[in-house]
Design an enzyme around this catalytic site. Structure first.
Site, PDB file in Angstrom:
ATOM      1  N   GLU A  27     -17.784  25.106  21.931  1.00 46.57           N
ATOM      2  CA  GLU A  27     -18.453  23.972  21.258  1.00 46.57           C
ATOM      3  C   GLU A  27     -19.888  24.096  21.524  1.00 46.57           C
ATOM      4  O   GLU A  27     -20.492  24.767  22.217  1.00 46.57           O
ATOM      5  CB  GLU A  27     -18.077  22.788  22.414  1.00 46.57           C
ATOM      6  CG  GLU A  27     -18.540  21.448  21.879  1.00 46.57           C
ATOM      7  CD  GLU A  27     -17.956  20.155  22.746  1.00 46.57           C
ATOM      8  OE1 GLU A  27     -17.191  20.307  23.417  1.00 46.57           O
ATOM      9  OE2 GLU A  27     -18.485  19.205  22.300  1.00 46.57           O
ATOM     10  N   ASN A  72     -16.469  16.919  21.541  1.00 48.43           N
ATOM     11  CA  ASN A  72     -17.423  15.695  21.354  1.00 48.43           C
ATOM     12  C   ASN A  72     -18.287  15.990  20.471  1.00 48.43           C
ATOM     13  O   ASN A  72     -18.859  15.023  19.664  1.00 48.43           O
ATOM     14  CB  ASN A  72     -18.074  15.203  22.864  1.00 48.43           C
ATOM     15  CG  ASN A  72     -16.775  14.724  23.891  1.00 48.43           C
ATOM     16  OD1 ASN A  72     -15.629  14.472  23.543  1.00 48.43           O
ATOM     17  ND2 ASN A  72     -17.165  14.685  24.896  1.00 48.43           N
ATOM     18  N   ASN A 172     -11.697  14.611  17.001  1.00 50.92           N
ATOM     19  CA  ASN A 172     -11.589  14.856  18.540  1.00 50.92           C
ATOM     20  C   ASN A 172     -11.644  13.795  19.483  1.00 50.92           C
ATOM     21  O   ASN A 172     -12.476  12.964  19.452  1.00 50.92           O
ATOM     22  CB  ASN A 172     -12.985  15.966  19.059  1.00 50.92           C
ATOM     23  CG  ASN A 172     -12.890  16.258  20.554  1.00 50.92           C
ATOM     24  OD1 ASN A 172     -11.958  16.923  21.036  1.00 50.92           O
ATOM     25  ND2 ASN A 172     -13.682  15.630  21.295  1.00 50.92           N
ATOM     26  N   GLU A 173     -10.751  13.637  20.380  1.00 49.92           N
ATOM     27  CA  GLU A 173     -10.581  12.555  21.455  1.00 49.92           C
ATOM     28  C   GLU A 173     -11.030  11.200  20.845  1.00 49.92           C
ATOM     29  O   GLU A 173     -11.953  10.496  21.325  1.00 49.92           O
ATOM     30  CB  GLU A 173     -11.387  13.066  22.357  1.00 49.92           C
ATOM     31  CG  GLU A 173     -10.963  14.200  23.367  1.00 49.92           C
ATOM     32  CD  GLU A 173     -11.395  14.561  24.700  1.00 49.92           C
ATOM     33  OE1 GLU A 173     -12.486  13.909  24.997  1.00 49.92           O
ATOM     34  OE2 GLU A 173     -10.796  15.448  25.393  1.00 49.92           O
ATOM     35  N   GLU A 292      -7.294  21.637  24.745  1.00 48.35           N
ATOM     36  CA  GLU A 292      -8.509  21.656  25.770  1.00 48.35           C
ATOM     37  C   GLU A 292      -7.567  21.532  27.033  1.00 48.35           C
ATOM     38  O   GLU A 292      -6.915  20.389  27.258  1.00 48.35           O
ATOM     39  CB  GLU A 292      -9.319  20.473  25.818  1.00 48.35           C
ATOM     40  CG  GLU A 292     -10.519  20.646  24.902  1.00 48.35           C
ATOM     41  CD  GLU A 292     -11.442  19.409  24.808  1.00 48.35           C
ATOM     42  OE1 GLU A 292     -11.931  19.060  25.637  1.00 48.35           O
ATOM     43  OE2 GLU A 292     -11.825  19.009  23.451  1.00 48.35           O
ATOM     44  N   GLN A 347     -13.691  26.059  28.296  1.00 58.73           N
ATOM     45  CA  GLN A 347     -13.908  26.608  27.344  1.00 58.73           C
ATOM     46  C   GLN A 347     -14.201  28.095  27.453  1.00 58.73           C
ATOM     47  O   GLN A 347     -13.846  28.440  28.529  1.00 58.73           O
ATOM     48  CB  GLN A 347     -15.177  26.079  26.617  1.00 58.73           C
ATOM     49  CG  GLN A 347     -15.268  24.418  26.368  1.00 58.73           C
ATOM     50  CD  GLN A 347     -16.333  23.909  25.766  1.00 58.73           C
ATOM     51  OE1 GLN A 347     -17.142  24.444  25.235  1.00 58.73           O
ATOM     52  NE2 GLN A 347     -16.342  22.349  25.523  1.00 58.73           N
TER      53      GLN A 347
HETATM   54  O1  AHR Z   1     -14.632  20.545  26.894  1.00 57.53           O
HETATM   55  C1  AHR Z   1     -15.903  19.439  27.196  1.00 57.53           C
HETATM   56  C2  AHR Z   1     -15.404  18.008  26.461  1.00 57.53           C
HETATM   57  O2  AHR Z   1     -14.307  17.637  27.222  1.00 57.53           O
HETATM   58  C3  AHR Z   1     -15.169  18.221  25.312  1.00 57.53           C
HETATM   59  O3  AHR Z   1     -16.364  18.021  24.545  1.00 57.53           O
HETATM   60  C4  AHR Z   1     -14.207  16.780  25.054  1.00 57.53           C
HETATM   61  O4  AHR Z   1     -13.230  16.947  23.864  1.00 57.53           O
HETATM   62  C5  AHR Z   1     -13.681  16.799  26.473  1.00 57.53           C
HETATM   63  O5  AHR Z   1     -13.680  15.519  26.658  1.00 57.53           O
END
Ligand code: AHR
Length: 498
Positions: A27, A72, A172-173, A292, A347
């Site tokens: 990210e 995010n 995403n989320e 994730e 990550q």
């Molecule tokens: O991986 C870190 C963050 O965790 C990501 O940006 C988000 O999708 C999740 O809440």
């Protein structure tokens, strides 16, 4: 000493493991990109600015797919900012993480990096502050051969051939109120439907991932998946899951049991997918993208300067207990590989990651690097139903927790069987009897283990004591093989047909 029995059969397969289950995630966050995979001026950087030392570690793991650019971050991202001449790219306030994004690295740099890393891209589109139009333009930019505005724009940026990105995340989320452009399930389901529809019109060969809940503790969990999925069933192929575990209370016994929750979470989302399938009388099966997953808590609360460039954010330093949990999470994902087709350790570099770097300096493997690498290297093949009979214990939040957990993988073409196993017991060895009646001629060749470390032991740039020990084995075939697992250990037992 405790004892366990494992029975496997070549006829009882869970599934052929989809290699994308060993994926990861980069990210635009902290030093994942800048100072992580990309650092022009670093003594080990190549002509593109990619760190060779980091690439080497990534190749060691053999990461088949990498999700990008968020997280995010993607919910406020204008992908056009990250393409074209670097000197013309805007600096932007990055609202997800309160940093400044320079856009020196963008889509084409990432695709070039993927080639170097020998991996594929899993691209996310912004369904937070943007929508279907920008999403389909990005697919055109990336995947259309030429002769149209966006495909020719890509060619003018030096990428003559289409990138051919096959897997796309629809945001995403989106269920989380921390997300830019947060939506309720109906708003999101409709947005995902339109985006997925247009993206697939541009390139019918792509697959799309619907955002499921941000974790199983969200108040809308279950209902969110059902509502959103029902609104876009024909336009999506996977539902996403995210899960991070922590040991904030210091209760490691309970921490090691948290994968029971993971298993439950996966099975619940499978039920929701199948419920919507049944409700719609559809023939199409929706699978899961666990895009994730990891341990995350060490870095929480760390301060950094607001609006700074590539600050040190979420740089968890992982200990041995975390490596055991990551091993258990991998076992759980493999056990559910009939439905979990994609998974991304979140990550890959610096940000809650198996690989750490210092700017201008070294790159090294964290404790969690090893179980991830082992699973990726030896976990390819058919996941077998691993009938496990073991003693059990209770923890603060869980009952009937197996004293050990394991999964077996059979690679038919290479004629290997690999057993991944964690002994959760703090004091006692676990003597595992593996029934090999269905694998005549398969002999043990190696036992890789991580054991005997202080649970809090970590690896740093100067000292990396937490690493596996490789013990060659040379036994004859026997219908029942016994292996001893040390207390609190991660184990990879490799067998090969003689
Ligand atoms: O991986 C870190 C963050 O965790 C990501 O940006 C988000 O999708 C999740 O809440």
């Amino acid at each position: 000493m405790k004892q366990s029995k494992i029975t496997i059969s070549r006829d009882y397969r869970i599934a052929e493991v989809d290699n994308r289950i060993f994926g990861s995630f980069i990210e635009h966050l902290g030093r994942a990109v800048y100072g992580g995979i990309y650092e022009p001026g670093h003594p080990d950087a190549d002509e593109n600015g990619f760190r060779r030392d980091v690439l080497k570690l990534i190749r060691e793991i053999d990461v088949p797919i990498v999700r990008y650019p968020g997280g995010n971050f993607v919910s406020g991202y204008r992908w056009e900012d990250g393409v074209g001449p670097v000197e013309l790219r805007p600096r932007r306030l990055e609202l997800a993480w309160s940093t400044t994004e320079t856009n020196r690295f963008g889509t084409n740099e990432f695709m070039r990096w993927c080639k170097e890393a020998n991996t594929a891209a899993m691209m996310a589109v912004n369904l937070g502050t943007r929508g279907a139009d920008d999403a389909r333009n990005l697919v055109e930019y990336c995947n259309h051969p030429g002769g149209t505005y966006y495909s020719d724009l890509r060619r003018s940026h030096g990428a003559e051939q289409p990138h051919g990105i096959k897997l796309w995340c629809l945001g995403n989320e989106m269920d989380g109120d921390w997300q830019m452009g947060h939506k309720n399930a109906v708003e999101y389901g409709r947005a995902a439907n339109e985006a997925g529809k247009l993206m697939k019109w541009v390139d019918p060969s792509i697959e799309t991932v619907l955002c499921g809940s941000s974790n199983s503790h969200m108040s809308t969990f279950g209902e969110w998946e059902a509502t959103a999925l029902d609104l876009c069933y024909d336009k999506v192929d996977y539902v996403s899951l995210h899960q991070y575990f922590d040991c904030r209370d210091g209760d490691v016994k309970n921490f090691l049991a948290k994968t029971l929750d993971l298993d439950n979470y996966i099975k619940t989302v499978v039920c929701v997918c199948d419920y919507i399938k049944g409700k719609r009388r559809s023939k199409k099966k929706i699978n899961l993208s666990f895009d994730e997953w990891n341990v995350w808590y060490h870095s929480n609360g760390a301060q950094f300067e607001k609006w700074s460039e590539a600050p040190h954010i979420l740089e968890d330093v992982y200990n041995f207990a975390d490596a055991l949990v990551v091993g258990l999470m991998l076992i759980t994902l493999l056990k559910n590989s009939d439905r979990v087709k994609v998974a991304c350790l979140a990550q890959l570099v610096n940000v809650i990651a198996p690989i750490m770097t210092e700017n201008g300096g070294k790159a090294w493997a964290q404790t969690i690097f090893y179980p991830y690498m082992h699973a990726s290297r030896y976990g390819r093949g058919a996941a077998l139903q691993t009938l496990l009979s073991t003693t059990k214990h209770d923890t603060k939040d869980f009952t009937d927790v197996g004293d050990m957990d394991a999964v077996a993988i059979w690679n038919e073409s290479e004629e290997t069987v690999t057993l991944f196993a964690v002994n959760r017991d703090f004091e006692e060895d676990n003597l595992v009897s593996l029934n090999l009646k269905d694998f005549p001629g398969y002999v043990p060749v190696e036992h890789i283990s991580m054991a005997g470390f202080d649970l809090m032991a970590v690896n740093t740039k100067d000292s990396a004591p937490v690493k596996p020990v490789h013990t060659p084995l040379c036994g004859a075939y026997s219908a029942e093989q016994q292996f001893s697992l040390a207390p609190l250990s991660w184990n990879v037992i490799r067998l090969k047909k003689d």
